[in-house]
Design an enzyme around this catalytic site. Structure first.
Site, PDB file in Angstrom:
ATOM      1  NE  ARG A 102       1.997  -8.400   0.022  1.00 30.61           N
ATOM      2  CZ  ARG A 102       3.042  -8.462   0.828  1.00 30.61           C
ATOM      3  NH1 ARG A 102       3.391  -9.613   1.355  1.00 30.61           N
ATOM      4  NH2 ARG A 102       3.735  -7.388   1.102  1.00 30.61           N
ATOM      5  CG  ASP A 103      -6.321  -5.448  -0.732  1.00 33.99           C
ATOM      6  OD1 ASP A 103      -6.020  -4.480  -0.011  1.00 33.99           O
ATOM      7  OD2 ASP A 103      -7.043  -5.361  -1.723  1.00 33.99           O
ATOM      8  CG  PHE A 104      -8.210 -10.279   5.161  1.00 30.19           C
ATOM      9  CD1 PHE A 104      -9.056 -11.154   4.510  1.00 30.19           C
ATOM     10  CD2 PHE A 104      -8.501  -9.939   6.464  1.00 30.19           C
ATOM     11  CE1 PHE A 104     -10.157 -11.681   5.135  1.00 30.19           C
ATOM     12  CE2 PHE A 104      -9.605 -10.469   7.110  1.00 30.19           C
ATOM     13  CZ  PHE A 104     -10.427 -11.343   6.438  1.00 30.19           C
ATOM     14  CE1 TYR A 157      -3.589  -2.454   0.518  1.00 32.27           C
ATOM     15  CE2 TYR A 157      -3.365  -2.256   2.895  1.00 32.27           C
ATOM     16  CZ  TYR A 157      -3.991  -2.812   1.797  1.00 32.27           C
ATOM     17  OH  TYR A 157      -4.993  -3.704   1.990  1.00 32.27           O
TER      18      TYR A 157
END
Lengths: 336, 463, 110
Positions: free
Chosen positions: C68-70, A288
């Site tokens: 990884r986006d959880f 991110y």
């Protein structure tokens, strides 16, 4: 022999031109889940854990670099003492029958108050009542709301500009809000929606980014960089050429000749031509957040999964992968 | 990952020792032993089905069903790929050499061979233009087929010679091969023209309807006299030292649909190499079959199928074209994207060089789609095909026979729906029963002693 | 596949389908269908969908490891149907397993 001297001199000159003052020291703050982890930028080692309740989101730094404010669970505001490496105060916006949700958070220059974009929710007679976002100036010592201004529904993130006399709030459009008088009021709208600019309001960098609050945006055709000069309030729109890459977040190189973006790849953007110079698949997967070392030699990818990967900006090869305690949201740099 | 599955559209043909399952979308055929048949019965109505949550030993069998793609992830949809007219090179051109005939068959869809209007013959010049058009429009196909058709094509030998000559020359120039076929009533065959046909390897089908009583009733001359003896005399010339197979093509009106085995036997007795039997198209209301007549036709075909299997067990191929063609398609399992090639690689040209979707639609202005000089018009073809398909869209989507059928004969559908004003789908029941019969026969042929036939079917399908 | 063959391919198409299945293992399921690069699935907890990769880069046509986006999706209800909703019903979900790739087995939510 002679040549070697020449080379040495050249290197020294280069280092002097490009490098930071010798005493500058980068510390990186990994914004995790229930914890902020501190990484020493010289050794790239984790040097401290700072427990902080909840899933952490927005961050803001006081001018003296002593305190980092971090929002959590969209309703807590932690005050983190970077010297003592601990949370010294936590405000909870929930109460008096209302749930509140903070999406934008920035400090007034004096660090005594903060500007927040807050949505409220309660129930009345069994029905849910939701309020539109309100620009809220809050006393950080008492947690008292000093004043509010109702904002359009779409507003999420915000930043203070022009020495705290203005707040720019961003949703579908960018709203310039004059907060210098008694009443806060929207004085101008910078159109984004009609230009089909889509803006993901989660990741932006300013103090590590030469004072430019910056995030990427997308139109159906391209990716661009939206920059806001916090000092002057000037907005710069940098559309990039070529098929857009996918990025959650972007940051300038210290010399502003390049920008780096990240999602599934580390993207290097050449700002002299506004084109993508390199696209390197992330060593560890989606990330991110992105940050750079003050000397511009290293770029840090973190957030998403629980890894922090440090890249050499010259070779674009990973130098190190740190296994973090938790998954993460972002990575901020403070240079002392 | 535990995936929610649903049963793919399938059809079960039960057998003594289990069943044959037909995967509707894929045209796949699997045999089930009794255990698999039982598992299918137990779980067939359970949807969505998570195989991982089912108990052994059923689970392993269900896994096999998944491998066979009879169990597919829930929400799986399939689309029939659209074939765009104009993107398919021309492979077959049917040439109306003569829109005239020396017979007056009772069921003729071409109005005594003329396709409406006065009798007329194809000029040698137009024949040559058509032959060039075929080769030129064939893209990168290595081989094309020119069908010499009518009416009675042997009424116009000059045009046949011109077409064959030009097609051979043009194909040679283009590095291609051209194949010829000709359909005749047989009455005009002579030593001379048979010699010409052999010289150019023209494969010949003779229209013969069976024993004299049937043939003469169906196929009289203008004077009302039957043509059996003349047709059989012509056939004899063809069969005498024939270099390739000679096929008989039978057309039967519904009143004769109970006579299939008898017709077949008679023609096989005459020495033809293959017999194909077509039910007459409903050109007039009196040619529309009753349900009882359809039953009889199916019974006749079933009897042929029974004999086909018996012959196969004896190491022989019963030369019944209808079944051989159907079995070949089932064997390969190719899914159709259109009911036939009309307008998609297949066109017909009339004596004026005008192009139509297929030979049966010649003369019908609604299906006119260009001419041999200017070329085919994909826009017209697209419109025609869309209009023909439209009434069947929904019924075809739900039909288990769709992948092998795709809607049936355009001409028959047009005739039934647009001319006779019947509702769509009148032929569907018959087509489904016929395909079902093919699946059953194919299942039967899996026995050890008949398996040799299957590879031959593959060869036929490749033709 | 069971050891004993209860189902047997008869025609050539059926054999081709079985041959396709031979190369598949049970740990990987093809999600791809329709336009190249776009998976058809992505509805389970770990396939949040956002990671669909439409670019001609690794992993082509597949999902990123969406673990990884959880948390990014869960906390803010980014994919409310597919991750626990951190705004209302599961505000402390992250405490159960703050490191999804490592501790996902500890995760419990309705």
């Amino acid at each position: 022999m002679k040549n070697r001297w020449k080379a040495l001199i050249a290197m020294t000159v280069l280092a002097a031109l490009a490098g930071p003052p010798a005493e500058a020291k980068d510390m990186f703050y990994y914004i995790g889940y229930g914890v902020i982890q501190v990484i020493d930028g010289d050794t790239d080692e984790i040097v401290a854990d700072i427990p902080a309740e909840g899933w952490l989101r927005e961050t803001a730094l006081t001018r003296d670099k002593r305190y980092l404010y971090v929002t959590a669970k969209r309703h807590l505001i932690h005050k983190v003492d970077l010297e003592a490496r601990k949370v010294v105060d936590t405000l909870d916006l929930n109460g008096d029958g209302w749930d509140r949700f903070v999406y934008g958070f920035d400090l007034a220059p004096d660090g005594k108050t903060a500007y927040l974009s807050v949505r409220g929710r309660t129930t009345e007679g069994g029905e849910v009542v939701v309020t539109p976002p309100r620009l809220t100036q809050m006393d950080l010592k008492t947690g008292k709301t000093l004043r509010t201004l109702e904002l359009p529904w779409d507003v999420a993130t915000l930043t203070t500009v022009k020495d705290g006399s203005m707040v720019y709030a961003i949703g579908k459009d960018l709203y310039k809000i004059d907060v210098s008088g008694k009443e806060m009021k929207i004085v101008e709208t910078y159109p984004m929606y009609e230009k089909q600019m889509n803006f993901l309001p989660f990741w932006n960098y300013s103090w590590e980014n030469g004072g430019i609050f910056m995030a990427n945006y997308y139109t159906p055709e391209l990716m661009g960089l939206l920059g806001i000069n916090k000092e002057t309030g000037e907005i710069t729109d940098t559309p990039l050429n070529g098929i857009p890459v996918f990025a959650y977040s972007v940051i300038y190189s210290p010399d502003k000749k390049k920008a780096y973006g990240v999602m599934d790849e580390l993207n290097v953007i050449d700002l002299t031509t506004n084109t993508y110079e390199a696209i390197v698949v992330n060593h560890e997967g989606t990330a991110y957040g992105i940050n750079v070392s003050t000397d511009g030699l290293k770029v840090y990818l973190a957030g998403g999964g629980s890894t922090l990967t440090i890249y050499d900006t010259k070779t674009l090869k990973p130098l190190k992968v740190l296994q973090m305690a938790t998954d993460g949201m972002d990575l901020r740099r403070v240079t002392f | 990952m535990n995936t929610a599955l649903t049963w793919a559209d399938h059809r079960i043909v039960d057998r003594e020792d289990g069943a044959v399952v037909y995967g509707v979308e894929d045209v796949s055929l699997f045999s089930l032993d009794r255990e698999a048949r039982d598992v299918l019965a137990r779980w067939r109505l359970v949807e969505p089905l998570v195989v991982e949550n089912t108990p052994e030993p059923d689970r392993s069998v269900l896994e096999d069903f998944r491998t066979a793609r009879l169990l597919v992830p829930a929400g799986t949809t399939s689309r029939v790929p659209r074939v765009e007219p104009g993107t398919v090179p021309l492979s077959t051109l049917v040439l109306e050499v003569a829109q005239a005939c020396n017979l007056r068959c009772t069921y003729c869809y071409a109005d005594g061979g003329t396709y409406g209007g006065p009798t007329r013959l194809l000029s040698p010049e137009t024949a040559r233009r058509a032959a060039r058009f075929l080769v030129d429009a064939s893209g990168d196909l290595p081989e094309v087929t020119l069908v010499l058709f009518g009416g009675e094509p042997l009424l116009n030998l000059p045009a046949i010679r011109a077409a064959v000559d030009e097609a051979e020359a043009r194909a040679t120039d283009a590095g291609k091969t051209v194949r010829f076929s000709l359909t005749t009533n047989g009455t005009l065959l002579s030593r001379e023209n048979v010699a010409f046909l052999r010289e150019h390897r023209v494969s010949v089908s003779v229209s013969l309807d069976g024993p004299p009583a049937i043939h003469d009733a169906n196929r009289p001359g203008p004077d009302g006299r039957g043509s059996y003896s003349r047709a059989v005399a012509g056939l004899a010339l063809l069969l005498d030292g024939a270099p390739g197979p000679v096929a008989a093509r039978v057309t039967l009106p519904p009143a004769q649909w109970d006579r299939v085995p008898e017709v077949f036997d008679h023609l096989a007795g005459l020495g033809v190499h293959e017999v194909g039997i077509a039910p007459a198209s409903p050109t007039t209301p009196d040619l529309l079959p009753t349900p009882q007549q359809e039953d009889r036709l199916l019974a006749g075909f079933s009897e042929m199928a029974r004999r086909f299997c018996a012959a196969a067990r004896a190491g022989q191929v019963l030369p019944f074209s209808n079944l051989l063609d159907l079995l070949a398609r089932i064997h390969v399992g190719a899914t159709r994207v259109a009911p036939c090639g009309a307008g998609l690689g297949y066109l017909a040209a009339d004596t004026e060089g005008r192009l139509f979707l297929c030979h049966r639609l010649v003369g019908n202005d609604g299906f006119h789609a260009g001419d041999v000089g200017q070329g085919a018009r994909p826009d017209r073809i697209r419109t025609c095909l869309a209009a023909l398909a439209a009434p069947r869209k929904e019924t075809c989507t739900a039909c288990w026979a769709r992948s092998l059928c795709r809607g049936g004969c355009h001409y028959d559908n047009h005739q039934r729906e647009n001319v006779l004003g019947l509702s769509p789908g009148g032929n569907c029941g018959f087509i489904r029963r016929w395909i079902q019969l093919g699946l059953e026969v194919y299942g039967d042929l899996q026995r050890e002693e008949t398996r040799w036939l299957l590879s031959r079917l593959g060869t036929r399908a490749a033709c | 596949m069971s050891n004993k063959k209860t189902i047997q391919a008869l025609n050539e198409k059926a054999k081709a389908i079985e041959a396709l299945a031979d190369g598949e293992t049970e740990t990987v399921r093809a999600l791809q269908d329709g336009p190249p690069g776009m998976p058809a699935g992505c509805t389970t907890v770990f396939d949040t969908g956002w990671e669909t990769n439409p670019r001609p880069t690794y992993p082509v046509g597949n999902c990123q490891a969406s673990a990884r986006d959880f948390h990014g999706c869960a906390g803010d209800c980014w994919w409310p149907a597919q991750t626990p909703d951190g705004l209302t019903n599961h505000p402390d979900m992250d405490q159960q397993c703050p490191n999804v790739a490592r501790d996902w087995r500890k995760m419990k939510y309705d």
